[in-house]
Design an enzyme around this catalytic site. Structure first.
Site, PDB file in Angstrom:
ATOM      1  N   SER A  64     -26.787  13.918 -18.697  1.00 34.65           N
ATOM      2  CA  SER A  64     -26.277  15.417 -18.925  1.00 34.65           C
ATOM      3  C   SER A  64     -25.682  15.852 -17.581  1.00 34.65           C
ATOM      4  CB  SER A  64     -27.760  16.276 -19.073  1.00 34.65           C
ATOM      5  OG  SER A  64     -28.663  16.167 -18.034  1.00 34.65           O
ATOM      6  N   ASP A 113     -42.837  16.190 -18.508  1.00 35.86           N
ATOM      7  CA  ASP A 113     -41.910  15.930 -19.403  1.00 35.86           C
ATOM      8  C   ASP A 113     -42.182  14.478 -20.022  1.00 35.86           C
ATOM      9  OD1 ASP A 113     -39.797  16.087 -21.233  1.00 35.86           O
ATOM     10  OD2 ASP A 113     -38.181  15.681 -19.918  1.00 35.86           O
TER      11      ASP A 113
END
Length: 1029
Positions: free
Chosen positions: A28, A207
């Site tokens: 990203s 995460d």
């Protein structure tokens, strides 16, 4: 994109150390590529980070100048967080929540304040804040074997440890995760070790998911990576972190009330929840639910009952569920990492299929291990049975063999095993050398040779970027980046793992099946009408009409009915009943007259009609006769026996009357028991029971007194009294296809094969009334068989079975017949004596006239009953019972015919006539011996029965060998045979009697031999009757 990256992309060396090999993926906020560390001789992952467009307004050189050291920043950051929380609680934080942009700016400043000055000094000001924050977190974590190490960072590049196995997500999608219990435990244990390590450091990942777990090497070493959302705060108010399918329920505001939303969550408990989801991904390759909130039905079921996981994962073992009990709990306080580790140590299997997978590849691995070279012999100082420990001075790294790794590609398996074998062989036979060993970076690839690559590096050829193509790399499976112009790949762009829905396809199946609406109840169940008529209504009283049709009573408008039809076809003398009612005729007795009001005698008649085109149908047509044909040898109940009725109704008309009892026949008064039995039987309407054929009811005289509709004329032809008081027998038979009737007279010897069945004579007085409306009848069971040539003996006078006169004249009407009869009467009156039984084969077949019996004859309480079973047989010839050759006995059925006297052992046959059988309680009847037999001179009351069959060698043994024209017979003494009773009685009888000498001289078979078989038969019958009683 800077100039340095352009040079690196084209194959140049970055920072004088890293040379690009190929691209791995796009993130990203940057690109990831595989490079070679030319200094350390290892493969590394180079991450190039570029700056986002909206980051410039928050970043500037002035911020770097005001940065303090890491300790000061941490203190200030903690103070700032506390101040912000205090302001939020008091409601003074309205300025911070003024706009989302301002909120984002404050968060950015907070993250930037967390980054240490050392990290900021080495990184460029152009990189994004997330990259700087991640680098800062990894510097705080340090090095661990299950965490991807940060090797170097400078400018816009981050150099990290390269993991050749890819991430766990790709392994799960490719079904490359090992399925053995030990291998899965090895993977899960490493994940728990990494989480426990960072939690002890005060760092929380937040995460955890398969995409952030890397696989290094062939031994499935797990590396935890991607610390962009990690935090060092024990609790946090930021709930918008993590991946949706791995987020704990407390991270969703919809699961919380207003009070709980104001409370922070524990960051460590969030990691434990995500660990449980990842464990399910490893074992089952699926997620238990898509999102942990009320919008997911699977999660709602799980929240209500944790054992709902067994519905989603049907093969899950209970041991694995125990591990998840301390991870996947709605209350964060019940999640415990230590208890998870304890349950994992006690775990024996994850699924019910582990036993299969554990034994799947053992044979292959054992053969590979057996091919290894033997271990070297240890020094003499060490024991031989124990392996030699590695010396502390020798820092040689011995390779470990892991059975837990499982490749899908066989070629990869073979190449890896070959490389291992080579390394092991070199390790065993080479002396350890410290000069050739180097150690780098606290355990990363610590064992390296100067002439070989690192063991973790795959073997493949390096190519330039412009000649990029498929390589020979068999170990690493990087993500190929072929199109540079494609859009950027976001971090959460990969599709998550699926959700098992075991009930979805089942529900769809039933919904689709119901939508077709093809189900019809009539296709699977019996209609009510059929159920009532053929199943429930079979034995109802409403079915009488059906039973009448089956019993040959068709009253439906005088029309023919196939159910009641009877077709008689001549096929070898046998009659067959067509239609489905054949079985009923065989197994069920016909109904009594209570249904139709008619006597059974009028319904069951006998007619011998062998025409192929003739059919008879009950009472459907006038003038037709009803026939009931029975198979040969089958038992016929007395009330169902057929009658001889000719089609013209001229002969054998049986009047409708009840049979008298035995007392009436013999002239005595019935006893109370007989009278009561008679009345009770008369009151009963239906004798339609098949359960008891030979069993009589209560009294001993039930078979005599209790059976209605019994007649002596059941098998009796119509008799006509002649001028000489002789009875002639008329029988109606039809053996021709033209239907002609042959009138048979018993006086003629030409038609002797067509003689009808005639009951034996009675020694008591029997008066035949010529009136058709009134007649005294005896039951069938009181009748005895006689020869086909015999007339009905209606005389009550004594019978002399042994005559010296001309017996052949009996079969012709000669002039001296009256004289012979007078002589016989005189001889019988002289020899008359009570208590003598007349065997059927000794009885006379001529009518001696209606004469008054002698005064000494007891006719009121005695009757003669035949117990001969085979007097009339179904066969081809008569049953010969041999007697003297010259003087034929007139009471023997076969001796009256001279043509059959020469065929010994032949059986008698009367076509169409059934056998007379002995009733079950026949012993209760009167079987007293009469005086007018050959035993008139004897002083005993022995009961003699006729033998069933005498043929073959048995006749010769019992009756002696017959010689033509010889009047002598071989007689045995009474002492040489078995006699029922005292031997003295028989000895005195035969010694004192002069009549037995005449009998022995006149007959081939002696009386004593006759008694042997008769007594044996009597004893057998007596034993049978005792068992039945």
């Amino acid at each position: 994109m800077t100039l340095d990256y352009e040079i690196y992309k084209e194959g140049g060396i970055l920072n004088n150390r890293y040379q690009k090999i190929e691209d791995i993926s796009e993130g990203s906020y940057g690109y990831v590529s595989l490079a070679k560390d030319v200094r350390e001789k290892r493969l590394v992952a180079v991450k190039y980070i570029f700056k986002l467009e909206d980051d410039g307004q928050y970043d500037g050189p002035q911020d770097d100048e005001n940065d303090c050291d890491s300790s000061d920043c941490d203190d200030d950051e903690d103070t700032k967080v506390d101040t912000d929380r205090h302001e939020n609680e008091n409601g003074n934080a309205s300025s911070n929540n003024g706009s989302s942009r301002e909120k984002k700016h404050n968060l950015y400043k907070h993250k930037k304040s967390l980054i240490s000055s050392k990290v900021k000094s080495r990184l460029s000001n152009n990189i994004c804040l997330e990259a700087m924050y991640e680098v800062d977190i990894q510097t705080k974590i340090g090095r661990h074997q299950n965490i991807a190490a940060l090797l170097d960072f400078f400018d816009s590049y981050i150099i990290m440890e390269y993991c050749s196995g890819g991430d766990l997500y790709e392994a799960i999608k490719a079904d490359a995760v090992p399925k053995k219990t030990k291998s899965i435990t090895h993977i899960i244990t490493q994940i728990m070790d990494a989480i426990e390590y960072v939690h002890n450091k005060g760092i929380y990942h937040r995460d955890i998911k398969p995409e952030n777990i890397l696989i290094s090497g062939i031994d499935w070493t797990i590396k935890l990576t991607d610390w962009g959302l990690a935090t060092t705060d024990k609790t946090s108010m930021d709930r918008n972190v993590g991946s949706e399918r791995y987020m704990s329920p407390e991270l969703f505001d919809s699961n919380l009330d207003i009070k709980e939303r104001k409370e922070p969550y524990d960051c460590a408990k969030v990691d434990l929840w995500a660990m449980g989801i990842v464990f399910l991904n490893i074992v089952f390759h699926k997620n238990p639910f898509s999102i942990a909130n009320q919008s997911d039905k699977s999660f709602c079921y799980f929240a209500a009952n944790r054992e709902a996981l067994f519905d989603v994962f049907s093969t899950m073992a209970y041991d694995f569920f125990q591990v998840l009990r301390y991870s996947l709990t709605i209350d964060p306080a019940n999640r415990d990492l230590k208890m998870m580790r304890t349950e994992l140590q006690n775990l024996s299997e994850y699924t019910l299929d582990d036993e299969y997978y554990n034994n799947l590849d053992e044979g292959y691995e054992e053969t590979m291990i057996d091919g290894l070279p033997p271990q070297p012999v240890p020094p003499s100082s060490a024991p031989v049975s124990l392996p030699t420990p590695i010396s502390s001075s020798n820092k040689q790294h011995m390779p470990e063999f892991k059975k837990d790794f499982n490749f899908n590609n066989v070629n990869e398996r073979k190449r890896s095993d070959v490389s291992q074998n080579q390394n092991v062989a070199s390790g065993f036979f080479k002396k350890p050398s410290t000069q050739q060993q180097k150690f780098f970076n606290q355990g990363y690839n610590t064992t390296l040779s100067t002439h070989e690559r690192a063991k973790s590096a795959p073997k493949f050829k390096f190519k330039k970027r412009n000649k990029y193509g498929r390589t020979d790399n068999q170990f690493s499976k990087p993500v190929n980046i072929e199109d540079r112009k494609k859009s950027k790949i976001l971090k959460k762009s990969r599709k998550p793992l699926g959700i098992p829905t075991p009930n979805t396809h089942m529900n769809n199946f039933f919904h689709d099946y119901k939508a077709r609406d093809e189900f019809n109840t009539r296709d699977f169940f019996t209609p009510p009408s059929v159920q009532h008529r053929y199943m429930e209504g079979f034995s109802n009283n409403n079915n009488k009409q059906y039973r009448q049709n089956r019993n040959y009573n068709n009253n439906n408008n005088n029309s023919n009915n196939n159910h009641g039809s009877n077709y008689n076809n001549f096929n070898n003398g046998n009659s067959y009943i067509k239609g489905w009612n054949k079985n009923f005729n065989k197994y069920r007795r016909p109904s009594s007259s209570s249904y139709t009001g008619k006597s059974p005698l009028s319904r069951y008649n006998m007619s011998y009609n062998h025409n192929n085109n003739s059919s008879i149908n009950g009472y459907a047509r006038r003038g037709s006769t009803t026939t009931v044909q029975h198979s040969p040898g089958a038992y016929i109940p007395p009330n169902a026996r057929n009658h001889h009725v000719s089609p013209t109704n001229q002969f054998l008309r049986v009047p409708q009357s009840t049979a008298p009892d035995i007392s009436t026949v013999l002239g005595g008064k019935p006893s109370y028991q007989e009278h009561y039995t008679q009345d009770s039987m008369d009151s009963e309407g239906d004798h339609d029971s098949d359960d008891v054929l030979f069993t009589l009811e209560e009294g001993d005289h039930d078979f005599v007194n209790g059976m209605d509709n019994l007649s002596i004329n059941d098998h009796l032809p119509h008799t006509t009294v002649g001028s000489h008081n002789e009875v002639f027998v008329h029988a109606s038979t039809n053996h021709n296809n033209n239907g002609n009737n042959n009138h048979i007279d018993t006086n003629s010897t030409t038609n002797q094969y067509h003689r009808q069945y005639i009951p034996p004579p009675l020694t008591t007085s029997l008066h035949i009334n010529n009136n058709n409306n009134e007649s005294n009848e005896l039951p069938d069971l009181l009748k005895s068989p006689a020869s086909s040539e015999a007339h009905l003996n209606l005389s009550s006078g004594p019978i002399d079975p042994i005559l010296t006169g001309n017996i052949g004249n009996r079969y012709s009407h000669s002039s001296d017949s009256k004289e012979l009869e007078q002589e016989r009467r005189l001889s019988m009156e002289q020899k008359f004596k009570n208590g003598v039984y007349v065997p059927p084969h000794h009885r006379k077949s001529f009518n001696l006239g209606t004469q008054v019996p002698p005064m000494n004859m007891k006719t009121s309480n005695e009757a003669t009953l035949s117990v001969s079973h085979n007097s009339v047989n179904f066969g081809g010839s008569y049953n010969s019972r041999r007697s003297s050759a010259n003087e034929s006995n007139p009471l023997h059925m076969n001796k009256a015919l001279e043509k059959l006297s020469s065929s010994p052992g032949a059986k008698s046959s009367f076509v169409g006539f059934p056998k007379p059988l002995l009733p079950r309680n026949h012993s209760s009847t009167t079987i007293a011996l009469q005086n007018e037999d050959v035993f008139a001179d004897s002083n005993n009351d022995a009961i003699i029965f006729e033998d069933e069959e005498y043929e073959g060698e048995s006749d010769k043994m019992a009756h002696g060998k017959m010689e033509g024209g010889d009047n002598e017979s071989s007689s045995t003494s009474p002492d040489e045979r078995q006699i029922f009773g005292p031997y003295e009685i028989y000895a005195q009888t035969f010694a004192g009697s002069t009549h037995d000498k005449k009998l022995g001289a006149g007959r081939k078979t002696s009386i004593q031999d006759e008694m042997v078989g008769s007594l044996e038969q009597y004893k057998n019958n007596w034993l049978i009757l005792q068992q039945q009683d």
